[in-house]
Motif scaffolding. Structure first.
Motif, mmCIF file in Angstrom:
data_model
loop_
_atom_site.group_PDB
_atom_site.id
_atom_site.type_symbol
_atom_site.label_atom_id
_atom_site.label_comp_id
_atom_site.label_asym_id
_atom_site.label_seq_id
_atom_site.Cartn_x
_atom_site.Cartn_y
_atom_site.Cartn_z
ATOM 1 N N THR A 56 49.438 33.968 -15.838
ATOM 2 C CA THR A 56 49.541 34.897 -14.709
ATOM 3 C C THR A 56 50.926 35.485 -14.467
ATOM 4 O OG1 THR A 56 49.921 33.088 -13.149
ATOM 5 C CG2 THR A 56 47.633 33.783 -13.495
ATOM 6 N N ASP A 57 51.966 34.751 -14.830
ATOM 7 C CA ASP A 57 53.322 35.195 -14.493
ATOM 8 C C ASP A 57 54.305 34.763 -15.584
ATOM 9 O OD1 ASP A 57 55.222 36.425 -12.913
ATOM 10 O OD2 ASP A 57 55.372 34.788 -11.459
ATOM 11 N N PRO A 58 53.942 35.023 -16.854
ATOM 12 C CA PRO A 58 54.756 34.502 -17.950
ATOM 13 C C PRO A 58 56.188 35.035 -17.927
ATOM 14 C CG PRO A 58 53.228 36.161 -18.758
ATOM 15 C CD PRO A 58 52.893 35.914 -17.304
ATOM 16 N N LYS A 59 57.064 34.191 -18.346
ATOM 17 C CA LYS A 59 58.491 34.518 -18.474
ATOM 18 C C LYS A 59 59.221 34.654 -17.150
ATOM 19 C CE LYS A 59 57.967 36.400 -23.013
ATOM 20 N NZ LYS A 59 57.357 37.439 -23.733
ATOM 21 N N ASN A 60 58.529 34.568 -16.023
ATOM 22 C CA ASN A 60 59.187 34.622 -14.722
ATOM 23 C C ASN A 60 59.609 33.203 -14.337
ATOM 24 O OD1 ASN A 60 60.097 34.889 -12.142
ATOM 25 N ND2 ASN A 60 58.173 35.632 -11.278
ATOM 26 N N LYS A 61 60.860 32.892 -14.627
ATOM 27 C CA LYS A 61 61.385 31.549 -14.366
ATOM 28 C C LYS A 61 61.539 31.268 -12.868
ATOM 29 C CE LYS A 61 62.347 30.551 -18.744
ATOM 30 N NZ LYS A 61 61.992 29.421 -19.514
ATOM 31 N N ASP A 62 61.429 32.306 -12.040
ATOM 32 C CA ASP A 62 61.515 32.134 -10.592
ATOM 33 C C ASP A 62 60.141 32.160 -9.927
ATOM 34 O OD1 ASP A 62 64.292 31.927 -10.595
ATOM 35 O OD2 ASP A 62 64.564 34.093 -10.425
ATOM 36 N N SER A 63 59.094 31.991 -10.710
ATOM 37 C CA SER A 63 57.736 31.967 -10.191
ATOM 38 C C SER A 63 57.531 30.733 -9.313
ATOM 39 C CB SER A 63 56.738 31.932 -11.355
ATOM 40 O OG SER A 63 55.436 31.657 -10.904
ATOM 41 N N VAL A 64 56.733 30.889 -8.273
ATOM 42 C CA VAL A 64 56.400 29.753 -7.415
ATOM 43 C C VAL A 64 55.769 28.637 -8.244
ATOM 44 C CG1 VAL A 64 54.090 30.576 -6.713
ATOM 45 C CG2 VAL A 64 55.414 29.087 -5.176
ATOM 46 N N TRP A 65 55.033 29.029 -9.298
ATOM 47 C CA TRP A 65 54.392 28.018 -10.151
ATOM 48 C C TRP A 65 55.431 27.179 -10.875
ATOM 49 C CZ3 TRP A 65 50.279 27.952 -7.721
ATOM 50 C CH2 TRP A 65 49.614 29.103 -7.342
ATOM 51 N N VAL A 66 56.521 27.784 -11.290
ATOM 52 C CA VAL A 66 57.608 27.027 -11.926
ATOM 53 C C VAL A 66 58.204 26.048 -10.913
ATOM 54 C CG1 VAL A 66 59.881 27.171 -13.027
ATOM 55 C CG2 VAL A 66 58.111 28.843 -13.614
ATOM 56 N N GLY A 67 58.331 26.485 -9.667
ATOM 57 C CA GLY A 67 58.827 25.591 -8.614
ATOM 58 C C GLY A 67 57.949 24.351 -8.468
ATOM 59 N N PHE A 68 56.636 24.553 -8.451
ATOM 60 C CA PHE A 68 55.712 23.417 -8.341
ATOM 61 C C PHE A 68 55.710 22.562 -9.606
ATOM 62 C CE2 PHE A 68 53.377 26.029 -5.063
ATOM 63 C CZ PHE A 68 53.713 25.210 -3.995
ATOM 64 N N ILE A 69 55.856 23.192 -10.751
ATOM 65 C CA ILE A 69 55.950 22.441 -12.013
ATOM 66 C C ILE A 69 57.167 21.521 -11.960
ATOM 67 C CG2 ILE A 69 56.473 22.657 -14.481
ATOM 68 C CD1 ILE A 69 54.782 25.340 -14.356
ATOM 69 N N LEU A 70 58.312 22.070 -11.538
ATOM 70 C CA LEU A 70 59.529 21.266 -11.455
ATOM 71 C C LEU A 70 59.421 20.166 -10.406
ATOM 72 C CD1 LEU A 70 62.161 24.118 -11.860
ATOM 73 C CD2 LEU A 70 61.621 22.318 -13.518
ATOM 74 N N LEU A 71 58.729 20.438 -9.313
ATOM 75 C CA LEU A 71 58.496 19.412 -8.300
ATOM 76 C C LEU A 71 57.711 18.249 -8.914
ATOM 77 C CD1 LEU A 71 58.442 18.313 -5.393
ATOM 78 C CD2 LEU A 71 56.432 19.757 -4.987
ATOM 79 N N SER A 72 56.703 18.567 -9.713
ATOM 80 C CA SER A 72 55.903 17.531 -10.378
ATOM 81 C C SER A 72 56.755 16.734 -11.366
ATOM 82 C CB SER A 72 54.730 18.168 -11.132
ATOM 83 O OG SER A 72 53.909 18.876 -10.254
ATOM 84 N N VAL A 73 57.581 17.434 -12.121
ATOM 85 C CA VAL A 73 58.456 16.765 -13.092
ATOM 86 C C VAL A 73 59.432 15.839 -12.361
ATOM 87 C CG1 VAL A 73 60.268 17.129 -14.827
ATOM 88 C CG2 VAL A 73 58.226 18.576 -14.830
#
Length: 173
Positions: free
Chosen positions: A33-50
């Motif tokens: 849905t939002d590839p290559k956007n390192k500031d995506s909310v999904w990346v934020g949640f991924i990092l929270l999980s990590v």
């Protein structure tokens, strides 16, 4: 109204506490849905999980570093948090408490995200129940396949992809 991947992320985050699976679910969704956007909310949640995964394994520095990156992204995505049914003020307080716990070297404790949309909460609890999880359960710290999942998985496809990528870069130089 909410992506099913997000609902399943919430079910894992609050049910079996499989943060590795949380990462996998949202990484696949982010790439679609939002590839290559390192500031995506999904990346934020991924990092929270990590970060939660590292914290549970007592990797405090890795957990803190990852959580700080998550916070930076999630602050940029403040409006998205509201649209995703979270109380952003409570969410930021939770994240700051986590940073403090990590800095103090406090042992891992399961956290719950401040879901403020009753419909989302119901969807996520139902998904949790369908998976056979109990909503709000504490993480099972004795379950090695959960706590050390990254060491137990088949990494052959990841290694293949890295090798392929390296060859591609070298051939274009």
């Amino acid at each position: 109204m909410y992506p099913s991947e997000y609902i399943h992320f919430l079910a894992h985050f609050h049910g079996d506490r499989d943060y590795f699976e949380c990462h996998e679910l949202l990484e696949d969704y982010w790439k679609k849905t939002d590839p290559k956007n390192k500031d995506s909310v999904w990346v934020g949640f991924i990092l929270l999980s990590v970060s939660a995964y590292h914290h549970r394994r007592s990797n405090f520095s890795g957990a803190e570093r990852t959580l700080r990156k998550a916070i930076m992204i999630l602050k940029l995505q403040s409006d998205s948090l509201t649209k995703l049914g979270l109380n952003k003020v409570d969410f930021y307080h939770l994240l700051n408490r986590q940073i403090s716990a990590l800095q103090k070297g406090e042992s891992y404790r399961s956290i719950s995200l401040p879901i403020c949309d009753p419909a989302l909460l119901e969807f996520a609890k139902k998904a949790c129940e369908q998976k056979g999880f109990i909503w709000g359960n504490e993480s099972d710290l004795t379950n090695n396949s959960l706590v050390h999942r990254h060491k137990l998985r088949d990494r052959s496809s990841i290694i293949e992809e890295r090798t392929r990528s390296l060859k591609t870069r070298k051939s274009s130089e």
